[in-house]
Design an enzyme around this catalytic site. Structure first.
Site, mmCIF file in Angstrom:
data_model
loop_
_atom_site.group_PDB
_atom_site.id
_atom_site.type_symbol
_atom_site.label_atom_id
_atom_site.label_comp_id
_atom_site.label_asym_id
_atom_site.label_seq_id
_atom_site.Cartn_x
_atom_site.Cartn_y
_atom_site.Cartn_z
ATOM 1 N N LYS A 83 18.663 50.883 -30.872
ATOM 2 C CA LYS A 83 20.117 51.330 -31.120
ATOM 3 C C LYS A 83 20.413 52.179 -30.406
ATOM 4 C CE LYS A 83 23.492 50.434 -34.229
ATOM 5 N NZ LYS A 83 24.058 49.282 -34.306
ATOM 6 N N ASP A 110 9.786 42.576 -42.236
ATOM 7 C CA ASP A 110 10.360 41.800 -43.833
ATOM 8 C C ASP A 110 11.200 40.428 -43.599
ATOM 9 O OD1 ASP A 110 8.563 43.391 -45.163
ATOM 10 O OD2 ASP A 110 9.780 43.726 -46.531
ATOM 11 N N ASP A 120 9.815 48.211 -39.655
ATOM 12 C CA ASP A 120 9.396 47.869 -40.857
ATOM 13 C C ASP A 120 10.484 46.906 -41.388
ATOM 14 O OD1 ASP A 120 8.489 48.196 -43.738
ATOM 15 O OD2 ASP A 120 10.289 49.631 -44.157
ATOM 16 N N TYR A 128 9.152 58.143 -40.436
ATOM 17 C CA TYR A 128 7.902 58.094 -41.337
ATOM 18 C C TYR A 128 6.925 59.284 -41.266
ATOM 19 C CZ TYR A 128 8.245 53.052 -42.874
ATOM 20 O OH TYR A 128 9.013 52.329 -43.393
ATOM 21 N N ASP A 186 20.537 45.659 -35.009
ATOM 22 C CA ASP A 186 21.504 44.812 -35.938
ATOM 23 C C ASP A 186 21.533 43.142 -35.477
ATOM 24 O OD1 ASP A 186 22.769 46.076 -34.005
ATOM 25 O OD2 ASP A 186 24.353 46.418 -34.999
HETATM 26 C C1 IPM Z 1 4.869 48.138 -44.862
HETATM 27 C C2 IPM Z 1 5.177 48.766 -46.187
HETATM 28 C C3 IPM Z 1 5.001 50.313 -46.062
HETATM 29 C C4 IPM Z 1 5.964 50.857 -45.093
HETATM 30 C C5 IPM Z 1 5.485 51.035 -47.312
HETATM 31 C C6 IPM Z 1 4.557 50.630 -48.481
HETATM 32 C C7 IPM Z 1 5.321 52.549 -47.163
HETATM 33 O O1 IPM Z 1 6.733 48.655 -46.491
HETATM 34 O O2 IPM Z 1 3.798 48.240 -44.633
HETATM 35 O O3 IPM Z 1 5.812 47.645 -44.207
HETATM 36 O O4 IPM Z 1 7.256 51.153 -45.093
HETATM 37 O O5 IPM Z 1 5.373 50.679 -43.856
HETATM 38 MG MG MG Z 2 7.455 47.309 -45.422
#
Ligand code: IPM
Ligand code: MG
Length: 356
Positions: A190, A251, A247, A138, A223
């Site tokens: 990893k 999700d 990240d 990042y 993974d």
């Molecule tokens: C999150 C989002 C952000 C990230 C994006 C929008 C840059 O996906 O907060 O997880 O990748 O950190």
């Molecule tokens: Mg995200």
């Protein structure tokens, strides 16, 4: 004298403003219940503002946010702005500028919420992802060479510093101890492929672990973590990982806990100003329709209360959310809750006011 906290509010884009409006309602309700006060200031930052003025995030924005006790963010993202501009120019810029080196993402399946995992319930799904938030891929290090030609080279580097890795791992150990649940910390990496970056992570992890003999440690490749998060989520208590893996797995975890409508996150700098946000985006197609689920934003407000030291207020928010999920909401998806966005906020306020 009652204590006052200054909260900088960045409603942002899309459904962000509708969500933070409910968060503010709920925060005011817990503040009066717990006898402290909140002073909210609104900051006009986001896609609309960028399109109108060309300014993304000004020095004066940064200065005024820096002066707050906490930042409460709705959503950043606009369909008319090319992907990457607002994300890098606002969200990531704020995380980096304020050195919010922890991205904390609790994953909890509340009673009454459906998980896509077969035969798993609230007892099985209750863990926290501690994501490093200022380094890794990042940082934006890298570049293009011979751009647009058949010889194009694209380099995107992952930066991992001993300091950055260690402070994140240390936070995770401390958090795991304070949470006092299974007292188990899993490093997600990893090491079999990223032999420089995760060598540093792994060595640091084991070194710091010696100071925490009360915490069980574990390691899994990213993974495999994805696999176990689906198959055996009960194995996890606290997971610590780098920025990119954090990240991605958060999700997946968000879906496991019932979707973006309930996934909250915090960008924490324990010494400076921290920022609290729902994980989901600006959901442009629902903007202004009062369909969006405000719970993720409200849970983020709960983490804010915990982080600034108002843990009783945080507990009221958590209990009210649990009650609304158990008794009221029909579904977590936008437009399917059985209530408008504002009605969900009102229900929470009622639950908080009537709580003992
Ligand atoms: C999150 C989002 C952000 C990230 C994006 C929008 C840059 O996906 O907060 O997880 O990748 O950190
Ligand atoms: Mg995200």
């Amino acid at each position: 004298m009652t204590k006052t906290y200054n909260i900088a509010v960045v409603p942002g884009d899309g459904t962000g403003p509708e969500v933070v409006a409910e968060g503010i309602k709920v925060l005011n309700a817990v503040a009066s219940k717990c006898d402290f006060s909140l002073d909210f200031s609104e900051h006009n930052i986001g896609g609309e503002q960028y399109l109108a003025s060309g300014d993304i995030l000004t020095e004066s924005n940064i200065e005024s946010l820096a002066a707050a006790d906490a930042i409460y963010l709705g959503a950043i993202g606009h369909p008319d702005v090319k992907p990457g501009i607002l994300e890098k120019g606002i969200l990531l810029k704020l995380r980096f500028e304020f050195d919010q080196y922890i991205n904390l993402r609790p994953v909890k399946l509340y009673e009454g919420v459906d998980t896509p995992l077969k035969d798993k319930g609230p007892d099985d799904i209750d863990y926290v992802v501690v994501r490093e938030n200022t380094e890794g891929i990042y940082t934006g290090a890298g570049g293009s060479f011979k751009y647009g030609t058949p010889d194009e080279v694209a380099i995107q580097e992952s930066i991992n510093t001993r300091k950055g890795v260690e402070r994140c791992i240390r936070f995770a150990f401390e958090y795991c101890r304070k949470r006092n649940k299974a007292r188990k910390l899993t490093l997600c990496g990893k090491t079999n492929v990223l032999t420089y970056a995760f060598d540093l992570w792994e060595r640091t992890f084991h070194e710091v672990a010696e100071e925490y003999p009360d915490i069980e440690t574990d390691y899994a490749h990213v993974d495999a973590i994805c696999m176990w998060m689906v198959k055996n989520p009960e194995w996890f208590d606290v997971i610590v990982t780098d920025n990119m893996f954090g990240d991605i797995i958060s999700d997946l975890a968000a879906m496991i806990q019932g979707g973006m409508g309930i996934a909250a996150g915090a960008n924490i700098n324990p010494e400076k100003v921290s920022m609290f946000e729902p994980i989901g985006g600006s959901a442009p197609k629902y903007t202004g329709q009062q369909k969006i689920n405000p719970l993720a934003g409200i849970l983020a407000a709960g983490i804010m209360m915990e982080t600034i030291g108002e843990s009783t207020a945080a507990a009221y928010i958590d209990a009210a959310v649990a009650k609304v999920l158990r008794e009221d909401l029909k579904d977590l998806a936008a437009g399917k809750m059985g209530y408008t966005t504002a009605e969900v906020g009102d229900l929470l306020v009622e639950h908080i006011e009537s709580a003992k």
